[in-house]
Design a protein around this motif. Structure first.
Motif, mmCIF file in Angstrom:
data_model
loop_
_atom_site.group_PDB
_atom_site.id
_atom_site.type_symbol
_atom_site.label_atom_id
_atom_site.label_comp_id
_atom_site.label_asym_id
_atom_site.label_seq_id
_atom_site.Cartn_x
_atom_site.Cartn_y
_atom_site.Cartn_z
ATOM 1 N N UNK A 83 100.549 54.721 69.015
ATOM 2 C CA UNK A 83 101.568 53.995 69.175
ATOM 3 C C UNK A 83 101.511 52.589 69.951
ATOM 4 N N UNK A 84 100.472 52.731 70.302
ATOM 5 C CA UNK A 84 99.274 51.701 70.675
ATOM 6 C C UNK A 84 100.019 50.801 72.107
ATOM 7 N N UNK A 85 99.069 49.939 72.254
ATOM 8 C CA UNK A 85 99.418 49.273 73.346
ATOM 9 C C UNK A 85 101.017 48.989 73.677
ATOM 10 N N UNK A 86 101.382 48.495 72.811
ATOM 11 C CA UNK A 86 102.534 47.395 72.658
ATOM 12 C C UNK A 86 103.553 48.786 72.387
ATOM 13 N N UNK A 87 103.773 49.901 72.810
ATOM 14 C CA UNK A 87 104.084 51.028 71.902
ATOM 15 C C UNK A 87 106.022 50.520 72.206
ATOM 16 N N UNK A 88 106.852 51.259 71.205
ATOM 17 C CA UNK A 88 107.302 50.835 70.869
ATOM 18 C C UNK A 88 109.174 51.868 71.770
ATOM 19 N N UNK A 89 109.998 51.559 72.390
ATOM 20 C CA UNK A 89 111.109 52.747 73.165
ATOM 21 C C UNK A 89 112.358 52.733 72.576
ATOM 22 N N UNK A 90 112.712 54.200 72.429
ATOM 23 C CA UNK A 90 113.805 54.774 71.450
ATOM 24 C C UNK A 90 114.578 55.427 72.256
ATOM 25 N N UNK A 91 114.187 56.493 72.437
ATOM 26 C CA UNK A 91 114.860 57.490 73.282
ATOM 27 C C UNK A 91 115.430 56.883 74.997
ATOM 28 N N UNK A 92 115.718 57.308 75.614
ATOM 29 C CA UNK A 92 116.075 56.822 77.452
ATOM 30 C C UNK A 92 114.854 57.886 78.037
ATOM 31 N N UNK A 93 113.602 58.446 76.848
ATOM 32 C CA UNK A 93 113.026 59.512 77.548
ATOM 33 C C UNK A 93 111.767 58.295 77.528
ATOM 34 N N UNK A 94 111.564 57.710 76.647
ATOM 35 C CA UNK A 94 110.873 56.969 76.403
ATOM 36 C C UNK A 94 110.409 55.990 76.968
ATOM 37 N N UNK A 95 112.011 55.583 78.047
ATOM 38 C CA UNK A 95 112.491 53.730 78.727
ATOM 39 C C UNK A 95 112.308 54.988 80.108
ATOM 40 N N UNK A 96 112.633 55.667 80.399
ATOM 41 C CA UNK A 96 112.282 56.213 82.225
ATOM 42 C C UNK A 96 110.791 56.343 82.068
ATOM 43 N N UNK A 97 109.841 56.696 81.432
ATOM 44 C CA UNK A 97 108.319 57.112 81.677
ATOM 45 C C UNK A 97 107.959 55.519 81.376
ATOM 46 N N UNK A 128 122.409 52.278 72.629
ATOM 47 C CA UNK A 128 122.181 52.949 71.711
ATOM 48 C C UNK A 128 122.541 51.039 70.575
ATOM 49 N N UNK A 129 122.724 50.099 71.392
ATOM 50 C CA UNK A 129 123.361 49.070 71.432
ATOM 51 C C UNK A 129 121.736 47.588 70.698
ATOM 52 N N UNK A 130 120.851 48.668 70.964
ATOM 53 C CA UNK A 130 119.262 48.482 71.258
ATOM 54 C C UNK A 130 118.646 48.635 70.106
ATOM 55 N N UNK A 131 118.408 47.288 68.762
ATOM 56 C CA UNK A 131 118.165 47.820 67.801
ATOM 57 C C UNK A 131 116.419 48.094 67.412
ATOM 58 N N UNK A 132 115.174 47.070 68.694
ATOM 59 C CA UNK A 132 113.820 47.345 68.888
ATOM 60 C C UNK A 132 113.534 46.816 70.444
ATOM 61 N N UNK A 133 112.744 47.686 70.564
ATOM 62 C CA UNK A 133 112.689 47.822 72.625
ATOM 63 C C UNK A 133 110.448 47.991 72.486
ATOM 64 N N UNK A 134 110.072 47.441 72.805
ATOM 65 C CA UNK A 134 108.546 48.149 73.076
ATOM 66 C C UNK A 134 108.338 47.503 74.778
ATOM 67 N N UNK A 135 107.353 47.992 74.892
ATOM 68 C CA UNK A 135 106.292 48.141 75.918
ATOM 69 C C UNK A 135 105.578 46.479 75.557
ATOM 70 N N UNK A 136 105.503 45.576 76.399
ATOM 71 C CA UNK A 136 104.818 44.572 76.491
ATOM 72 C C UNK A 136 103.061 44.591 76.904
#
Length: 151
Positions: free
Chosen positions: A79-93, A140-148
Motif C-alpha cells: 500500500x506504500x507510505x501514503x496508505x489508503x484507509x477503508x475499513x474501521x480497523x484501518x483507521x484504528x491502526x 460510510x461517507x468517505x470517498x477516499x482516505x489515506x495516511x499522509x
C-alpha cells in the motif's frame, strides 16, 4: 457484486492463511489494458518476494474461479507510505497519524479534510482538521482516505 468484491471473496481465505492483509483491490483500465491491482500488507512488511509469492497464490485461485472474462494484468503491491484507509480497523491502526479525507457529501460545507486522526468508534472517525478543527466523519461517507507523510 463488482469485480473487486468478487476477487476479495476468492482470495481472502488464502491471504488469511499466509497472514497477509488485503488492503485494497482495484480493477482499472490503464494504457489500453485492464489491471487487477491487489494491495497487501504483512506484519513483517511487504517485499518483492512476498508480492511474487502472493501473485502465484492469488493468480492460481483467480484463474480457477475465472470471475474476469477479459484479458487483464495482475499486480500485487504494497500500500506504500501514503496508505489508503477503508475499513474501521484501518483507521484504528493509524489513529494518531495525519490523514487526508475526501467525503461523498459535504460536512459543514467541506468535503476535503486534512489533519490528525484523533478518534475512531462506532463507524465514525474524528479528524483534527487544519481548517475547521475537530470534524466527525462517518466512514460510510468517505470517498477516499489515506495516511499522509507530508505536512
Amino acid at each position: 457484486m463488482n469485480i473487486p468484491e468478487q476477487i476479495e471473496k476468492i482470495i481472502l481465505p488464502l491471504a488469511q492463511k499466509e497472514n497477509v492483509e488485503i488492503v485494497d483491490i482495484e480493477y482499472v483500465a490503464e494504457n489500453g489494458q485492464k489491471v487487477l491491482r491487489i494491495y497487501i500488507d504483512h506484519p513483517d512488511g511487504v517485499n518483492l518476494d512476498l508480492c511474487t509469492k502472493m501473485s502465484h497464490i492469488f493468480g492460481g485461485e483467480i484463474d480457477k474461479d475465472d470471475p474476469i472474462k477479459e484479458h487483464y494484468v495482475l499486480e500485487i503491491s504494497s500500500p506504500g507510505i501514503d496508505r489508503i484507509l477503508k475499513k474501521e480497523k484501518d483507521f484504528l491502526r493509524f489513529k494518531g497519524f495525519n490523514i487526508k479525507v475526501t467525503t461523498i457529501t459535504a460536512i459543514n460545507g467541506q468535503k476535503h479534510f486534512k489533519g490528525q486522526l484523533v478518534a475512531v468508534a462506532g463507524g465514525k472517525i474524528v479528524v483534527d482538521d487544519v481548517t475547521n478543527k475537530i470534524s466527525e466523519i462517518e466512514i460510510k461517507n468517505i470517498l477516499r482516505a489515506q495516511v499522509i507523510t507530508e505536512n
